[in-house]
Scaffold this active site. Structure first.
Site, PDB file in Angstrom:
ATOM      1  N   LYS A 140       1.070  -2.426 -11.329  1.00 18.16           N
ATOM      2  CA  LYS A 140       0.044  -1.557 -10.748  1.00 18.16           C
ATOM      3  C   LYS A 140      -0.154  -0.344 -11.661  1.00 18.16           C
ATOM      4  O   LYS A 140       0.829   0.214 -12.166  1.00 18.16           O
ATOM      5  CB  LYS A 140       0.479  -1.120  -9.347  1.00 18.16           C
ATOM      6  CG  LYS A 140      -0.565  -0.337  -8.577  1.00 18.16           C
ATOM      7  CD  LYS A 140      -0.079   0.008  -7.156  1.00 18.16           C
ATOM      8  CE  LYS A 140      -1.149   0.741  -6.368  1.00 18.16           C
ATOM      9  NZ  LYS A 140      -0.715   1.067  -4.987  1.00 18.16           N
ATOM     10  N   SER A 192      -4.035  -0.137  -1.109  1.00 14.43           N
ATOM     11  CA  SER A 192      -4.527   0.169  -2.427  1.00 14.43           C
ATOM     12  C   SER A 192      -4.075  -0.817  -3.513  1.00 14.43           C
ATOM     13  O   SER A 192      -4.694  -0.872  -4.573  1.00 14.43           O
ATOM     14  CB  SER A 192      -4.057   1.567  -2.824  1.00 14.43           C
ATOM     15  OG  SER A 192      -2.670   1.596  -3.057  1.00 14.43           O
ATOM     16  N   SER A 202      -0.175   0.256   1.675  1.00 16.45           N
ATOM     17  CA  SER A 202      -0.813  -0.233   0.437  1.00 16.45           C
ATOM     18  C   SER A 202      -0.153  -1.441  -0.205  1.00 16.45           C
ATOM     19  O   SER A 202      -0.692  -2.003  -1.161  1.00 16.45           O
ATOM     20  CB  SER A 202      -0.876   0.888  -0.600  1.00 16.45           C
ATOM     21  OG  SER A 202      -1.899   1.784  -0.279  1.00 16.45           O
TER      22      SER A 202
END
Lengths: 494, 95
Positions: A79, A159, A183
């Site tokens: 990420k 997210s 998330s």
């Protein structure tokens, strides 16, 4: 070996050890999958194929010498919130344009020390603020899943949308993610993957772009519960550079996978049954209860009376901490700068141009609730409510070992479907936020398909630092649910 | 809680984010909506409840107060939009 991208991490580990497959072949197969599929999915914002091949060759050397680490040769996506030395890290924000950290986050450092291979940086909501990956400066990520009979583009959740989409579409065998309010677990639920948020303090936050420091926690997104246990084992651990990281031994998480749940006490929190909740979510929840009962667990109804206040309290605490954390982006030390008439004008123009709409909203809310005269009414009030939320869990965990809830209030939605109203988007995290507010570990496991033919997840929450309980019970759910049908591969051009 | 124009301007100034008139108008509605929604916390009785300071029980670890890192200013300024030698460059602050 037919298509190594479809193997689990555990299967790959065996194939690499048996020399049926080389780490280089495995990485090459993933690079091809990214080349063929990423244009449609937009999961990776920065593939790093040369870097990956170099790491894979080093893995092959270690494998040949019998020095393999626990994740030797396993290709992972990272990420974009994790700082990676010399590799652009932007948190998917315009304001961090071109930032190349001179250091490596502790979690990614741990993964490389375990032998893992970095395929590239993954898309996410800007500064991890969002539940659909639509706030990214690098455009939304697309979910590999589609509604039956429709080619409408669905969001992967957020997210960590890039992490979830890449793992679901077999562009990576696992991915790092972060979870501040859901998330990791919400995108896992929306993409049919396994998403684990560890206990606050289990993984070091050092080198992860900060959103809300009292809530942020790193964890893995994988395709199986066993893979989740393997990845957490490598990510977790004490780090003296993060004062909130906890100095406790990292257990052998994988050993918990496959343990019986006979006699375990499973709590069903009645407050998670919300008014207006879709019937299919209720039905999936009931199915999950039946699976655990059939496996010998004792089911009981429990009450977490402050559940409905977790989300509004979160939307005070998280923006407050974000407004403080994001103060550092001022056009001076890194990233974007827009010149102005004077230094304040430069700050204001830089931040106006560099932050997207959702980030601005949260920074402004945070600034407001922390401003003179409002601090007690908002921030302190929310932190008091947070104490009550945590107390609810502590009381319940005196009687039960684990809680079972739905992971999300619905399946994946279409792009643009919920982006008009901030609060409607926030409600996506209604079942995941309480675990963040209490620092507790939670996992989302695929439970079945919605009426639209898209995945739905079930969530387990356990006591602090009892991730083993999540793997143990999660594996039972995984076995009972059986293999979900896979999304039809529409994204690959190769 | 109705957020008015002046308040939007004030917090935008405190947050160092320039907002134009159209943005301020949108933000006014959105911020009011969010603050109205969080006001449901007023229903919760919190008298005598300690505000949370740390979510997991842990002892703060102490370390020796000594320099353990540093000495590479070139690396620190490398990402700056503008630098001169090992200094960050900003618009003139003092006349």
């Amino acid at each position: 070996m037919s298509d190594p991208t479809r193997l689990s991490i555990a299967e790959t580990r065996d194939a690499l050890a048996a020399r049926e497959l080389s780490a280089e072949e495995l990485t090459q197969a993933h690079i091809q999958a990214i080349d063929g599929g990423n244009a449609a999915l937009n999961a990776f914002i920065l593939p790093t194929p040369d870097h990956a091949l170099e790491m894979a060759r080093a893995s092959d050397e270690r494998l040949a010498k019998g020095e393999a680490g626990p994740l030797e040769g396993i290709p992972l996506g990272i990420k974009d919130l994790f700082c990676t030395k010399g590799v652009r890290t932007t948190a998917c924000s315009h304001i961090l344009d071109g930032f190349e950290p001179g250091y490596e986050s502790t979690v990614t450092r741990n993964l490389w020390n375990a032998g893992a291979v970095m395929l590239g940086k993954l898309n996410c909501d800007e500064f991890a603020m969002g539940s659909s990956n639509e706030t990214s400066y690098y455009e939304p990520v697309i979910n590999p899943w589609r509604r039956s009979g429709s080619d409408a583009k669905l969001v992967p959740g957020g997210s960590s949308g890039g992490s979830a989409s890449a793992v679901a579409a077999c562009l990576a065998q696992g991915a790092t993610a972060t979870d501040t309010g859901g998330s990791i677990r919400q995108p896992a639920s929306l993409t049919g993957t396994v998403g684990l948020k560890p206990t606050y303090g289990r993984c070091s936050r050092w080198g992860i772009v900060a959103f809300a420091s009292s809530l942020d926690q790193a964890g893995p997104i994988t395709r199986t519960v066993r893979d989740s246990a393997i990845m957490l084992g490598a990510m977790a651990g004490y780090d003296e550079k993060d004062t909130t990281s906890v100095n406790m031994p990292v257990p052998d998480y994988e050993a918990a996978v496959g343990e019986s749940i006979k006699g375990l006490k499973v709590g069903i929190p009645r407050e998670y049954s919300m008014e207006g909740m879709p019937a299919e979510i209720e039905a999936l929840w009931q199915t999950g209860i039946d699976w655990l009962k059939d496996a010998g667990a004792e089911i009981s109804d429990v009450s977490l009376p402050h559940t409905k206040y977790a989300l509004p309290a979160y939307y005070i605490v998280a923006p407050a901490e974000a407004s403080s954390n994001l103060a550092r982006y001022d056009g001076v030390r890194y990233g974007l700068r827009i010149e102005g008439d004077d230094i304040v004008d430069m700050y204001e123009k830089t931040r106006a141009a560099g932050f997207g709409a959702e980030v601005k909203r949260r920074v402004l809310i945070g600034t407001y609730v922390l401003s003179a005269g409002y601090y007690d009414a908002y921030y302190l009030k929310a932190q008091r409510v947070r104490t009550l939320i945590k107390r609810d869990f502590e009381q319940v965990f005196e009687d039960v070992d684990v809680l079972l809830t739905p992971a999300t209030p619905g399946p994946a939605f279409a792009l643009g479907e919920k982006s008009g109203d901030p609060i409607e988007m926030y409600l996506n995290d209604i079942f995941t936020v309480p675990a963040n507010m209490s620092g507790l570990p939670g996992i989302s496991i695929p439970g079945g398909l919605s009426g639209e033919g898209t995945p739905l997840g079930l969530q387990l929450i356990s006591r602090a630092f009892d991730e083993e309980m999540l793997f143990r019970v999660g594996h039972v759910i995984e076995q009972a649910a059986g293999k979900l049908p896979e999304p039809e591969n529409w994204w690959s051009t190769s | 809680m109705e957020i008015d124009d002046a308040t939007v301007r004030k917090i935008a100034r405190l947050a160092r984010i320039k907002v134009d008139d159209a943005e301020a108008k949108t933000l006014k509605g959105e911020l009011t909506g969010i603050l109205d929604w969080v006001e449901q916390l007023d229903e919760v009785e919190t008298d005598g409840v300690e505000p949370m300071t740390c979510v997991t029980e842990m002892e703060m670890h102490m370390r020796t107060d000594k320099v353990t890192d540093g000495g590479y200013p070139e690396e620190i300024v490398r990402n700056a939009p503008q630098h001169a030698g090992t200094f960050f460059v900003v618009p003139k602050v003092v006349e």
